[in-house]
Scaffold this motif. Structure first.
Motif, short mmCIF file in Angstrom:
data_model
loop_
_atom_site.label_atom_id
_atom_site.label_comp_id
_atom_site.label_asym_id
_atom_site.label_seq_id
_atom_site.Cartn_x
_atom_site.Cartn_y
_atom_site.Cartn_z
N GLU A 141 0.28 -3.00 -6.46
CA GLU A 141 0.02 -3.01 -4.83
C GLU A 141 0.17 -1.95 -4.24
O GLU A 141 0.81 -0.94 -4.39
CB GLU A 141 1.13 -4.44 -4.44
N GLY A 142 -0.45 -1.90 -3.06
CA GLY A 142 -0.52 -0.70 -1.92
C GLY A 142 -1.41 -1.17 -0.83
O GLY A 142 -1.71 -1.88 -0.41
N ALA A 143 -1.59 0.11 -0.21
CA ALA A 143 -2.48 0.20 0.82
C ALA A 143 -4.16 0.48 0.41
O ALA A 143 -4.40 1.11 -0.35
CB ALA A 143 -2.31 1.08 1.92
N TRP A 144 -5.00 -0.45 1.09
CA TRP A 144 -6.69 -0.30 0.85
C TRP A 144 -7.23 0.44 1.92
O TRP A 144 -7.02 0.27 3.11
CB TRP A 144 -6.89 -1.49 0.37
N LEU A 145 -8.35 1.22 1.28
CA LEU A 145 -9.41 1.72 2.30
C LEU A 145 -10.75 1.09 2.19
O LEU A 145 -10.98 1.19 0.88
CB LEU A 145 -9.36 3.38 2.06
N LEU A 146 -11.01 0.55 3.34
CA LEU A 146 -12.45 0.12 3.15
C LEU A 146 -13.64 1.06 3.32
O LEU A 146 -13.57 1.58 4.54
CB LEU A 146 -12.47 -1.13 4.31
N ALA A 147 -14.30 1.28 2.05
CA ALA A 147 -15.42 2.30 2.22
C ALA A 147 -16.88 1.67 2.07
O ALA A 147 -17.75 2.67 1.90
CB ALA A 147 -14.97 3.42 1.20
N LEU A 148 -16.79 0.34 1.75
CA LEU A 148 -17.81 -0.11 1.65
C LEU A 148 -18.35 -1.18 2.67
O LEU A 148 -17.51 -1.61 3.57
CB LEU A 148 -17.81 -1.10 0.36
N PRO A 149 -19.64 -1.85 2.79
CA PRO A 149 -19.83 -2.86 3.67
C PRO A 149 -18.95 -4.00 3.63
O PRO A 149 -18.83 -4.76 2.53
CB PRO A 149 -21.33 -3.22 3.66
N ALA A 150 -18.43 -4.77 4.68
CA ALA A 150 -17.62 -5.85 4.41
C ALA A 150 -18.49 -7.07 4.05
O ALA A 150 -17.76 -8.13 4.08
CB ALA A 150 -16.67 -5.79 5.76
N SER A 151 -19.58 -7.03 4.51
CA SER A 151 -20.33 -7.94 3.95
C SER A 151 -20.89 -8.28 2.67
O SER A 151 -21.41 -9.38 2.46
CB SER A 151 -21.85 -7.92 4.91
N GLU A 211 4.61 7.28 -0.33
CA GLU A 211 5.58 6.14 -0.76
C GLU A 211 4.85 4.81 -0.93
O GLU A 211 5.45 4.15 -1.66
CB GLU A 211 6.38 6.21 0.75
N VAL A 212 3.66 4.78 -0.43
CA VAL A 212 2.83 3.49 -0.68
C VAL A 212 1.65 3.96 -1.25
O VAL A 212 0.87 4.93 -1.10
CB VAL A 212 2.48 2.97 0.52
N PRO A 213 1.40 3.35 -2.67
CA PRO A 213 0.02 3.79 -3.49
C PRO A 213 -1.09 3.48 -2.55
O PRO A 213 -1.15 2.21 -1.82
CB PRO A 213 0.25 2.77 -4.53
N ALA A 214 -2.23 4.30 -2.73
CA ALA A 214 -3.23 4.07 -2.06
C ALA A 214 -4.64 3.69 -2.89
O ALA A 214 -4.73 4.23 -4.18
CB ALA A 214 -3.97 5.27 -1.07
N TYR A 215 -5.47 2.57 -2.68
CA TYR A 215 -6.41 2.13 -3.27
C TYR A 215 -7.68 2.31 -2.65
O TYR A 215 -7.76 2.03 -1.32
CB TYR A 215 -6.26 0.81 -4.05
N THR A 216 -8.99 2.30 -3.25
CA THR A 216 -9.98 2.00 -2.50
C THR A 216 -11.22 1.60 -3.61
O THR A 216 -10.87 1.53 -4.96
CB THR A 216 -10.82 3.42 -2.07
N SER A 217 -12.31 1.01 -3.14
CA SER A 217 -13.37 0.57 -4.24
C SER A 217 -14.70 1.12 -3.57
O SER A 217 -14.89 1.45 -2.36
CB SER A 217 -13.38 -0.90 -3.80
N LEU A 218 -15.45 1.83 -4.51
CA LEU A 218 -16.53 2.34 -4.36
C LEU A 218 -17.84 2.12 -5.22
O LEU A 218 -17.59 1.42 -6.33
CB LEU A 218 -16.52 3.92 -4.42
N VAL A 219 -19.17 2.28 -4.98
CA VAL A 219 -20.13 2.16 -5.91
C VAL A 219 -20.54 3.57 -6.29
O VAL A 219 -19.98 4.62 -5.80
CB VAL A 219 -21.34 1.67 -5.14
N PRO A 220 -21.11 3.59 -7.31
CA PRO A 220 -21.48 4.93 -8.03
C PRO A 220 -22.19 5.94 -7.32
O PRO A 220 -21.86 7.13 -7.35
CB PRO A 220 -22.36 4.40 -9.36
#
Length: 385
Positions: free
Chosen positions: A81-91, A136-145
């Motif tokens: 668990e942690g904090a997320w970065l939105l780097a993709l279209p929310a749609s 202090e808080v793990p960070a995560y994100t999601s990407l396309v290639p």
């Protein structure tokens, strides 16, 4: 219950609407819908995502609160668990799931300001670190290639981008196959990559590095990958025939989603071999273009290549390799084509060799970051031999 259509252009608007839908306080959210007229959807629906994938055929996928949150919780159980970065279209479902994971964890997601660029990504990663107290808080994100490749290219001359990539506890990469060369570059850079497999119909990625998330089951039927579990969509809005054909039940009553993907499962680990329907008949022989593309992308300089079919006077159909001119190929076009043809012949057979290499000013992509294969085919057909 009611369905409210939202354009998806403003991720904060999507976040508010998704939070209300998941909490049960607001109407279901419609993303990417052409028909925005008010309508009713099944009780428990959180989001209806209209997508055409890379085929150009629209489909409106009905996702319940239960399915979306099951996917978010299973992801947290697998990677933390942690904090997320939105780097993709929310749609699109991968971006949507970043928002759902944030909602489930009780944290506000960080969002890129403006269009995706390596510099914007690095700035957002710095904002996350300052907002959460550095490590202090793990960070995560999601990407396309394609995004990952752009970041790795920039990291070669911009230390801040490399630092940003290394700052994430895990970077989920999905939407399409991740070329082995790009994966190796990311690891060498120090980025922690998790390759994901899934679709809108499975509430996003449900198989991580070949292993299904908790509660998700896999099976192969006539070589087709099928998925079961709590993350499955309810079906397609106002399309019972497609729903019945795509979501099937076995003798025990278990509901399975037919992915249309070919794959193998070895010791519980899934390897996807491409689309069952992305096959051409060349000289009377069936050839999987996805498999050809996978091999071609392993050739140095062709990691981002796309392989598409074209009519061929001799063979009926043939495959061509498509790249953007800006890829700065290190060898001549002829050498790259020769290397790719040799690799495909060794791996698949001489019958599967692409007939030519086409360079375009720009390789068309969908908003999700996937190649727009139909647009690419049309561009190739207009390119002189």
């Amino acid at each position: 219950m009611d369905l409210q259509a939202v354009s998806g252009d403003d991720p904060r608007e999507v976040l508010r609407a998704v939070r209300a839908a998941i909490d049960g306080a607001g109407p279901a959210l419609g993303l990417g819908m052409v028909d925005t007229a008010p309508r009713e959807v099944p009780a428990g629906t959180a989001v209806v995502v209209t997508t055409s994938g890379s085929t150009g055929i629209p489909k409106s996928v009905v996702l319940s609160r239960t399915a979306l949150t099951a996917g978010a919780r299973a992801t947290a159980a697998r990677i933390g668990e942690g904090a997320w970065l939105l780097a993709l279209p929310a749609s699109y479902v991968a971006g949507l799931q970043v928002l759902v994971r944030s909602i489930v964890s009780g944290r506000e997601p960080t969002m890129l300001k403006g269009a995706f660029t390596p510099q914007a990504f690095a700035a957002a990663a710095r904002d996350m670190a300052s907002a959460t107290g550095a490590r202090e808080v793990p960070a995560y994100t999601s990407l396309v290639p394609a995004q990952l490749t752009k970041l790795l290219d920039a990291a070669e001359h911009d230390a801040a981008v490399g630092d940003a990539l290394r700052s994430f506890e895990a970077i989920l990469v999905g939407g399409q196959s991740l070329p082995a060369a790009v994966y190796d570059r990311a690891r060498e850079c120090g980025a922690r990559i998790v390759r994901t497999y899934g679709s809108t119909e499975t509430s996003g990625g449900c198989v991580y590095d070949g292993v299904p998330l908790d509660g998700v089951e896999l099976r192969l039927v006539d070589g087709e990958v099928q998925v079961a579990g709590p993350t499955l969509a309810d079906g397609y809005l106002d399309d019972p025939e497609r729903t019945e054909a795509t979501f099937v039940r076995d003798g025990d009553g278990t509901r399975w989603y037919r992915t249309g993907d070919a794959g193998v499962i070895t010791d519980g680990v899934l390897a996807v071999r491409g689309r069952l329907d992305n096959v051409i008949i060349s000289g009377g022989v069936n050839i999987s273009l996805d498999r050809v593309e996978q091999v071609v992308r392993g050739v140095p300089g062709l990691a981002n290549a796309v392989v598409v079919a074209v009519p061929d006077a001799r063979w009926g159909e043939a495959s061509v390799i498509v790249c953007a001119r800006g890829n700065a190929l290190r060898r001549s076009d002829a050498d790259h084509l020769a290397a790719a043809r040799s690799a495909v012949a060794d791996e698949i057979g001489a019958h599967a060799r692409p007939v030519r290499l086409v360079l375009l000013d720009e390789v068309a992509t969908l908003a999700s970051g996937k190649p727009d294969r139909e647009a690419i085919r049309q561009a190739v057909r207009q390119t002189p031999h």
